[in-house]
Design a protein around this motif. Structure first.
Motif, short mmCIF file in Angstrom:
data_model
loop_
_atom_site.label_atom_id
_atom_site.label_comp_id
_atom_site.label_asym_id
_atom_site.label_seq_id
_atom_site.Cartn_x
_atom_site.Cartn_y
_atom_site.Cartn_z
N SER A 44 1.05 -0.98 0.21
CA SER A 44 -0.30 -0.23 -0.37
C SER A 44 0.55 1.12 -0.11
N GLU A 45 2.16 1.24 0.58
CA GLU A 45 3.39 2.39 0.93
C GLU A 45 3.22 2.69 -0.85
N VAL A 46 4.34 1.53 -1.23
CA VAL A 46 4.22 1.65 -3.11
C VAL A 46 3.61 2.46 -3.34
N LEU A 47 2.19 1.30 -3.07
CA LEU A 47 1.10 2.28 -4.10
C LEU A 47 1.02 4.00 -4.43
N ASN A 48 1.45 4.25 -3.15
CA ASN A 48 1.15 5.70 -3.16
C ASN A 48 2.00 6.59 -3.79
N TRP A 91 7.99 7.29 -16.14
CA TRP A 91 7.01 6.46 -14.70
C TRP A 91 6.41 8.22 -13.64
N GLN A 92 5.47 8.24 -13.71
CA GLN A 92 4.58 9.53 -12.92
C GLN A 92 4.19 8.80 -11.53
N LYS A 93 3.81 7.98 -11.52
CA LYS A 93 3.02 7.34 -10.34
C LYS A 93 2.13 5.87 -10.44
N PHE A 94 1.92 4.92 -9.60
CA PHE A 94 1.12 3.98 -9.98
C PHE A 94 -0.71 4.15 -10.22
N ASN A 95 -0.34 3.27 -11.51
CA ASN A 95 -2.13 3.51 -11.67
C ASN A 95 -2.14 1.70 -11.40
N ILE A 96 -2.23 1.31 -10.51
CA ILE A 96 -2.89 0.27 -10.09
C ILE A 96 -3.30 -0.45 -9.13
N SER A 97 -4.38 -0.80 -8.85
CA SER A 97 -4.63 -1.40 -8.13
C SER A 97 -3.97 -2.47 -7.22
N ARG A 98 -4.13 -1.54 -5.84
CA ARG A 98 -3.94 -3.23 -4.78
C ARG A 98 -3.87 -4.45 -5.00
N ARG A 99 -4.76 -5.48 -5.74
CA ARG A 99 -5.49 -6.03 -6.72
C ARG A 99 -4.33 -7.09 -7.18
N ARG A 108 4.91 -12.96 -10.31
CA ARG A 108 6.63 -13.37 -10.79
C ARG A 108 7.61 -14.28 -10.25
N THR A 109 6.84 -13.77 -9.07
CA THR A 109 7.92 -14.56 -7.86
C THR A 109 7.36 -15.88 -6.72
N GLY A 110 5.83 -15.89 -6.42
CA GLY A 110 5.65 -16.83 -6.28
C GLY A 110 5.23 -16.88 -4.43
N TYR A 111 5.42 -15.44 -4.23
CA TYR A 111 5.50 -15.47 -2.65
C TYR A 111 4.10 -14.03 -2.63
N HIS A 112 4.13 -14.28 -1.17
CA HIS A 112 3.13 -13.04 -1.14
C HIS A 112 3.71 -11.55 -1.14
N PRO A 113 3.02 -10.58 -1.32
CA PRO A 113 4.29 -9.28 -1.31
C PRO A 113 4.59 -8.90 -0.01
N HIS A 114 4.43 -9.76 1.15
CA HIS A 114 4.98 -8.76 2.12
C HIS A 114 5.71 -9.57 2.79
N ALA A 115 5.94 -10.86 2.41
CA ALA A 115 7.22 -11.53 2.44
C ALA A 115 8.67 -11.14 1.83
N PHE A 116 8.76 -10.56 1.36
CA PHE A 116 9.83 -8.98 0.89
C PHE A 116 9.78 -8.41 2.12
N ARG A 117 8.63 -8.13 2.55
CA ARG A 117 9.58 -6.78 3.50
C ARG A 117 9.62 -7.71 4.95
N HIS A 118 9.36 -8.89 5.45
CA HIS A 118 9.92 -9.33 6.20
C HIS A 118 11.45 -10.04 6.04
N ALA A 119 11.19 -10.48 4.15
CA ALA A 119 13.54 -10.98 3.79
C ALA A 119 14.21 -8.97 4.23
N PHE A 120 12.98 -8.24 4.07
CA PHE A 120 14.26 -6.90 4.09
C PHE A 120 14.94 -6.66 5.22
N ALA A 121 13.63 -6.95 6.27
CA ALA A 121 13.74 -7.06 7.91
C ALA A 121 14.82 -7.63 8.14
N LEU A 122 15.27 -9.46 7.52
CA LEU A 122 16.18 -10.26 8.51
C LEU A 122 16.93 -9.82 7.83
N MET A 123 17.59 -9.16 6.51
CA MET A 123 18.39 -9.02 6.06
C MET A 123 19.24 -7.45 6.77
#
Length: 167
Positions: A44-48, A91-99, A108-123
């Motif tokens: 949601s932060e990315v989309l804004n 690119w100026q802004k996202f024109n994509i729904s959250r869904r 593209r990845t097979g993972y839930h998007p939030h998994a990458f937030r966790h991966a970032f935190a662990l790193m």
């Protein structure tokens, strides 16, 4: 809450990013994936995010977050590869729904998007050993939320403990 076994290793995240950069995906999707994979931001932060929120000189993005019914902002670092991609695009802004954004990341990845937030935190924890850095970059108000990132794998524990017995 995600289980650690459903979170990619940081090396896998970087491999996803390399694949995205070299793909024929639309620029908007590449930029979306770059922010999701590499910055620890919520989808949601990315989309804004808009182009005007990016400080190219200091390699930062100003992120809007809603906290207890009021707006707050934090700054997050943006990797050079992603900045270069944004600079070379229209690119100026996202024109994509959250869904749809969720669908792009999952497909593209097979993972839930939030998994990458966790991966970032662990790193971040493994590289800095600093919970304050993790707390601030992820936008959490207290340490209780980030305690889950302290669940080390058995490999992490072996590495830490093995150094204790060496001279």
């Amino acid at each position: 809450m995600l289980k650690l076994k459903k979170v990619p290793k940081w090396e896998e995240v970087i491999n996803f990013w390399e694949g995205v950069k070299n793909s024929s995906l639309k620029e908007e999707y590449k930029i979306l994936l770059g922010f999701v994979l590499l910055t620890g931001l919520r989808i949601s932060e990315v989309l804004n995010i808009k182009r005007e929120d990016i400080d190219f000189k200091n390699k930062l993005v100003r992120v809007q977050q809603k906290k207890k019914r009021k707006e707050a902002y934090r700054e997050v670092f943006v990797p050079n590869d992603l900045l270069d991609l944004i600079k070379s695009s229209n690119w100026q802004k996202f024109n994509i729904s959250r869904r749809w954004a969720y669908h792009i990341v999952k497909k593209r990845t097979g993972y839930h998007p939030h998994a990458f937030r966790h991966a970032f935190a662990l790193m971040l924890i493994s590289k800095t050993k600093n919970l304050e850095i993790v707390r601030r970059l992820l936008g959490h108000s207290n340490y209780n939320v980030i305690k889950e990132y302290l669940n080390y794998t058995i490999e992490d524990i072996k590495e830490i403990v093995s150094g204790i017995y060496e001279n």
